[in-house]
Write a protein that holds these residues in place. Sequence first.
Motif, PDB file in Angstrom:
ATOM      1  N   GLN A 339     -43.838   4.725  -6.479  1.00  0.00           N
ATOM      2  CA  GLN A 339     -42.674   5.285  -7.137  1.00  0.00           C
ATOM      3  C   GLN A 339     -43.040   5.654  -8.561  1.00  0.00           C
ATOM      4  OE1 GLN A 339     -39.623   5.803  -5.776  1.00  0.00           O
ATOM      5  NE2 GLN A 339     -40.371   5.085  -3.751  1.00  0.00           N
ATOM      6  N   VAL A 340     -42.768   6.954  -8.927  1.00  0.00           N
ATOM      7  CA  VAL A 340     -43.072   7.452 -10.266  1.00  0.00           C
ATOM      8  C   VAL A 340     -41.760   7.702 -10.988  1.00  0.00           C
ATOM      9  CG1 VAL A 340     -44.174   9.259 -11.593  1.00  0.00           C
ATOM     10  CG2 VAL A 340     -45.208   8.477  -9.468  1.00  0.00           C
ATOM     11  N   PRO A 341     -41.471   7.040 -12.144  1.00  0.00           N
ATOM     12  CA  PRO A 341     -40.207   7.278 -12.859  1.00  0.00           C
ATOM     13  C   PRO A 341     -40.270   8.564 -13.670  1.00  0.00           C
ATOM     14  CG  PRO A 341     -41.464   5.621 -14.003  1.00  0.00           C
ATOM     15  CD  PRO A 341     -42.243   5.949 -12.767  1.00  0.00           C
ATOM     16  N   TYR A 342     -39.061   9.209 -13.827  1.00  0.00           N
ATOM     17  CA  TYR A 342     -38.942  10.363 -14.711  1.00  0.00           C
ATOM     18  C   TYR A 342     -37.561  10.320 -15.320  1.00  0.00           C
ATOM     19  CZ  TYR A 342     -36.327  12.554 -10.891  1.00  0.00           C
ATOM     20  OH  TYR A 342     -35.430  12.825  -9.910  1.00  0.00           O
ATOM     21  N   THR A 343     -37.356  10.947 -16.525  1.00  0.00           N
ATOM     22  CA  THR A 343     -36.110  10.864 -17.298  1.00  0.00           C
ATOM     23  C   THR A 343     -35.474  12.242 -17.343  1.00  0.00           C
ATOM     24  OG1 THR A 343     -37.044   9.104 -18.653  1.00  0.00           O
ATOM     25  CG2 THR A 343     -35.142  10.251 -19.527  1.00  0.00           C
ATOM     26  N   THR A 344     -34.075  12.262 -17.141  1.00  0.00           N
ATOM     27  CA  THR A 344     -33.302  13.496 -17.255  1.00  0.00           C
ATOM     28  C   THR A 344     -32.391  13.373 -18.448  1.00  0.00           C
ATOM     29  OG1 THR A 344     -31.594  12.628 -15.810  1.00  0.00           O
ATOM     30  CG2 THR A 344     -33.374  13.884 -14.770  1.00  0.00           C
ATOM     31  N   CYS A 345     -32.111  14.517 -19.122  1.00  0.00           N
ATOM     32  CA  CYS A 345     -31.311  14.517 -20.347  1.00  0.00           C
ATOM     33  C   CYS A 345     -30.184  15.545 -20.181  1.00  0.00           C
ATOM     34  CB  CYS A 345     -32.168  14.860 -21.551  1.00  0.00           C
ATOM     35  SG  CYS A 345     -31.236  14.954 -23.096  1.00  0.00           S
ATOM     36  N   THR A 346     -28.899  15.101 -20.518  1.00  0.00           N
ATOM     37  CA  THR A 346     -27.727  15.985 -20.537  1.00  0.00           C
ATOM     38  C   THR A 346     -27.017  15.793 -21.862  1.00  0.00           C
ATOM     39  OG1 THR A 346     -26.372  14.258 -19.512  1.00  0.00           O
ATOM     40  CG2 THR A 346     -27.429  15.857 -18.032  1.00  0.00           C
TER      41      THR A 346
END
Length: 456
Positions: A339-346
Amino acid sequence: MRHNLWVPLLAACMAMASAAETEAGLFCGSGRFRCCPLDTCGTMGDYCNARVNCGPSYKTVRETIMCTETYNECVTVYDTCVEKTPVTCQRVVYDTHYRDECYTVRKPVYKTCYRTQCYTVRVPQYKTCYRCVTQTIRKPVYKTCYRTVSYCRPVYKTCYRNQCYTVRIPQYKTCYRNVCVRSCKVDYKTCYRDICQTVFRPVTTTKCVPVQCGEWKTVTETVPGECYEKCVQDPGTFCYDENSCCCVYKPGQTRRVMVQDPPRTICRKVWCPKTVNKTVTCTRMVPEVKTCKVPYTVCVRTPVCETKQVPYTTCTYRCETRTRQVPYTTCCMVRECKQVPYTTCTYTCEKVCRKVPYTTCTYRCETRTKKVPYTTCSYVCETRTRKVPYCVPRTVCETRYVTNVKRIPRQVSVTKTRCVPKTVCRQVPVCNDPCDACDVAGPACAAPCDTCDSVH
């Protein structure tokens, strides 16, 4: 009758003279009979006597000539010698002394006073106020998500296999051979030879030597005190001053008085020389020749032949097969998931109200009081003492060196040359030709002729 006889005789003489001149020319004129001396005029017929008397003759003449002569003469030469002679002289040295002198000065006295002064100032009054400012901002919202990623991972494994190889093993063997070795046998022999050497022998002698020595003696002297001038001030008085409305001190008169210090006793050391005979021991080295035997070693070498065993090593090789484990690595790929984490921004819009400060200033008048300083000056008479220098002469004895130039005479032998008169005798030929004499003194030759006539 006599005058008649003179004429034929004169003619005969003239004829004989002419014949003689003719005959005289036979010998280059050396036999000129007319130049014969007067003593031969008597015998006219002696021809040989006339020729001998008419030959050339010589006479000794003394002459004075100047010859150069070398001679030695002693000349006095003066050498200049410079020597320094100590001379004791007296010199006046001035010492500086100080005396007290009183004088009056007016010393100013300053006093600081203060007076009250009112003045008006404007005092600023600052006040901080706030106003509300509304603004819209975008606020970020972050969210962490995960995704599944597949990848291959290598797996390594180490294995071994047998490998055969051949090696050569050396085998060493020691052998011996006979070798003839030539060497020299050394024989040492001790011999002696005679050597003459000079040895210095100490000889001690004693002699008396005068030694200059002395001792210091303490001498006590009384030195009178120094005289100097001293300022003395008379007592002062108080008098009323109308200007200052108070009593003012008036100093007395200053006068100079000669004062002498009390005498003082000084001790000084005086050197008293004396001569003492001291016995001194002198040691001198006297050379002395001695003969001694010195050993020396003679080396004789004798050749010798020896046989000895010399070892040597032989090497042989044998082959041998051996086995060893050789490692090798194998690799295989294994698939895995993670599992590879990634970040989303709103962004979300939001209104914010913030307070902004601002400052207001107002002035109000205020009366203040301050102290203003001012200085007052008054003079006070004051008596002071100062050091006044003056010179006191004193005589100091000192030794100086005077340079004296002396001329010392000495005799020096100098070779000179001078001219010396010298008398030399030499032979000078003399001409016996009395022609000129006969011509001058003609009547002298006529006298013999008269005699000859009377003889015939």
